[in-house]
Design a protein around this motif. Structure first.
Motif, PDB file in Angstrom:
ATOM      1  N   UNK A   1       0.820  -1.213   0.000  1.00  0.00           N
ATOM      2  CA  UNK A   1       0.000   0.000   0.000  1.00  0.00           C
ATOM      3  C   UNK A   1       0.850   1.257   0.000  1.00  0.00           C
ATOM      4  N   UNK A   2       1.874   1.268   0.841  1.00  0.00           N
ATOM      5  CA  UNK A   2       2.721   2.450   0.963  1.00  0.00           C
ATOM      6  C   UNK A   2       3.515   2.675  -0.324  1.00  0.00           C
ATOM      7  N   UNK A   3       3.971   1.580  -0.923  1.00  0.00           N
ATOM      8  CA  UNK A   3       4.771   1.694  -2.140  1.00  0.00           C
ATOM      9  C   UNK A   3       3.941   2.256  -3.293  1.00  0.00           C
ATOM     10  N   UNK A   4       2.683   1.853  -3.344  1.00  0.00           N
ATOM     11  CA  UNK A   4       1.832   2.279  -4.452  1.00  0.00           C
ATOM     12  C   UNK A   4       1.704   3.801  -4.504  1.00  0.00           C
TER      13      UNK A   4
ATOM     14  N   UNK B   1      13.864   7.683  -3.432  1.00  0.00           N
ATOM     15  CA  UNK B   1      13.881   8.191  -2.062  1.00  0.00           C
ATOM     16  C   UNK B   1      12.519   7.994  -1.401  1.00  0.00           C
ATOM     17  N   UNK B   2      11.488   8.412  -2.105  1.00  0.00           N
ATOM     18  CA  UNK B   2      10.140   8.310  -1.564  1.00  0.00           C
ATOM     19  C   UNK B   2       9.739   6.859  -1.301  1.00  0.00           C
TER      20      UNK B   2
ATOM     21  N   UNK C   1      11.464   5.568   1.840  1.00  0.00           N
ATOM     22  CA  UNK C   1      10.796   6.102   3.031  1.00  0.00           C
ATOM     23  C   UNK C   1       9.465   5.400   3.257  1.00  0.00           C
ATOM     24  N   UNK C   2       8.792   5.087   2.186  1.00  0.00           N
ATOM     25  CA  UNK C   2       7.497   4.404   2.300  1.00  0.00           C
ATOM     26  C   UNK C   2       7.667   3.020   2.929  1.00  0.00           C
ATOM     27  N   UNK C   3       8.691   2.303   2.491  1.00  0.00           N
ATOM     28  CA  UNK C   3       8.925   0.963   3.041  1.00  0.00           C
ATOM     29  C   UNK C   3       9.165   1.047   4.550  1.00  0.00           C
ATOM     30  N   UNK C   4      10.022   1.981   4.930  1.00  0.00           N
ATOM     31  CA  UNK C   4      10.312   2.129   6.355  1.00  0.00           C
ATOM     32  C   UNK C   4       9.041   2.488   7.124  1.00  0.00           C
TER      33      UNK C   4
ATOM     34  N   UNK D   1      16.212  -2.580  -4.601  1.00  0.00           N
ATOM     35  CA  UNK D   1      15.676  -2.024  -5.846  1.00  0.00           C
ATOM     36  C   UNK D   1      15.803  -0.506  -5.889  1.00  0.00           C
ATOM     37  N   UNK D   2      15.572   0.137  -4.756  1.00  0.00           N
ATOM     38  CA  UNK D   2      15.641   1.595  -4.747  1.00  0.00           C
ATOM     39  C   UNK D   2      16.938   2.143  -4.160  1.00  0.00           C
ATOM     40  N   UNK D   3      17.660   1.262  -3.525  1.00  0.00           N
ATOM     41  CA  UNK D   3      18.922   1.701  -2.928  1.00  0.00           C
ATOM     42  C   UNK D   3      20.034   1.714  -3.986  1.00  0.00           C
ATOM     43  N   UNK D   4      20.015   0.720  -4.839  1.00  0.00           N
ATOM     44  CA  UNK D   4      21.097   0.571  -5.808  1.00  0.00           C
ATOM     45  C   UNK D   4      21.258   1.801  -6.710  1.00  0.00           C
ATOM     46  N   UNK D   5      20.144   2.288  -7.253  1.00  0.00           N
ATOM     47  CA  UNK D   5      20.287   3.474  -8.119  1.00  0.00           C
ATOM     48  C   UNK D   5      20.836   4.679  -7.366  1.00  0.00           C
TER      49      UNK D   5
END
Lengths: 192, 192
Positions: free
Chosen positions: B74-77, B83-84, B87-90, B137-141
DNA sequence: AAGTTTATTGACTCGTCAATCAACAAAAAC
DNA sequence: GTTTTTGTTGATTGACGAGTCAATAAACTT
């Protein structure tokens, strides 16, 4: 065949066996008979010396906590400067004594015990406060007001690394665990 | 007085009762009878639907994990940019569903269960891998080679904050827990 | 209406385990 | 050398708890 002065030896053997059993089996559901057998005596003798199963667990927990405390003290004694002392505390948390697989497994289970047994909770609280105040002592001069948050973060991170070690044995070794936490420390102290 | 189509309702009630009991009592030593009673039925019925106590626990664990997964999805969507999304995952990890006291208490106990029950271990591994790959997935970039270590650190930190929440209820609320982890994230992504 | 499937429980079995006890053995004290 | 203290265990008790079963009942099927 009674040897005199057996009490301390028996107690120590039981504590050691308890940590091993709890760590190996990964559960607090070990019977007094199993522990006693591993320590080379009858379950009746275990009860004779400790009175109850709970007391055996508490003794084992005390042993784990004082092992950890000793490692911290030792590391601190040889450290220089705030930075060095902080690094020493972190390294001690992953010292060869405390970070063995069975010991970490036992830690995790004692965490759970602390949720229910008041005495266990008390013990854990004492050692967590000690860690916290140790960290604060050297963090405050370095980063002032942010010390509180960083101490909190370090504590949580150490606990988290412990969990993972218990859950995926082999997947995280002493060195890389320590490095992970040390990097966090470095970034928080240095960075900005 | 049988109402037809009771099975799914009963199962859900048992799962809910299990999580509450394990969380409240802080231990896996809850009896099937206690759980069934809390769910408003006889222990025989609980066995009828689940077959064994272990299956009840596993179902409860699945429920907890999919609750968490749903919060992350839900948060990821609703998130924008690497960055966003991070933060959503956390934030999802400390969402109102997953970070209730009983739920965190249950988490901690299921961690312990995962040490012994292979199926529990498997479940946990799946969700940890999913979290890890989401982070990567979002950290690598953003940080390239350092992504692996940071993902490791974030995972451990989240686990650690969970432990503390289970151990010192009230001492750490949702918001400050999330902020602690978000600050770590920010520092690792921003800094250097 | 007879038969089948689904829901439900009280009573029971069987095992396990913490804790106790009575008894025995060796050393120490007297 | 008898008494006392310390060490030790096998056997037993008593409680508790997971899982089974037979029996009962309401709903659906034909």
């Amino acid at each position: 065949m009674p040897k005199l002065g057996a009490e301390p030896i028996r107690r120590a053997a039981l504590v050691k066996a308890t940590i091993e059993m709890v760590g190996d089996s990964g559960s607090l559901d070990v019977t007094v008979a199993q522990i006693a057998r591993r320590a080379g005596m009858s379950s009746a003798l275990a009860h004779h010396y400790f009175g109850s199963k709970e007391q055996i667990f508490l003794a084992a927990m005390r042993a784990i906590l004082s092992l950890y405390a000793a490692e911290v003290r030792g590391a601190l004694a040889a450290a220089e400067g705030h930075r060095g002392r902080l690094r020493a505390i972190v390294r001690a948390s992953f010292g060869s004594g405390s970070f063995r697989r069975e010991v970490v497994g036992a830690w995790l289970n004692f965490y759970v015990l602390a949720q229910t047994a008041p005495e266990a909770r008390r013990l854990l609280a004492v050692y967590q406060r000690r860690l916290h105040s140790n960290l604060m002592h050297d963090l405050r001069p370095l980063i002032g007001a942010r010390a509180e948050r960083v101490a909190q973060g370090l504590g949580a991170l150490i606990d988290g690394v412990y969990i993972r070690a218990a859950l995926m044995p082999g997947h995280s070794d002493r060195r890389s665990a320590a490095v992970l936490v040390l990097e966090y420390l470095e970034r928080e102290v240095e960075g900005r």
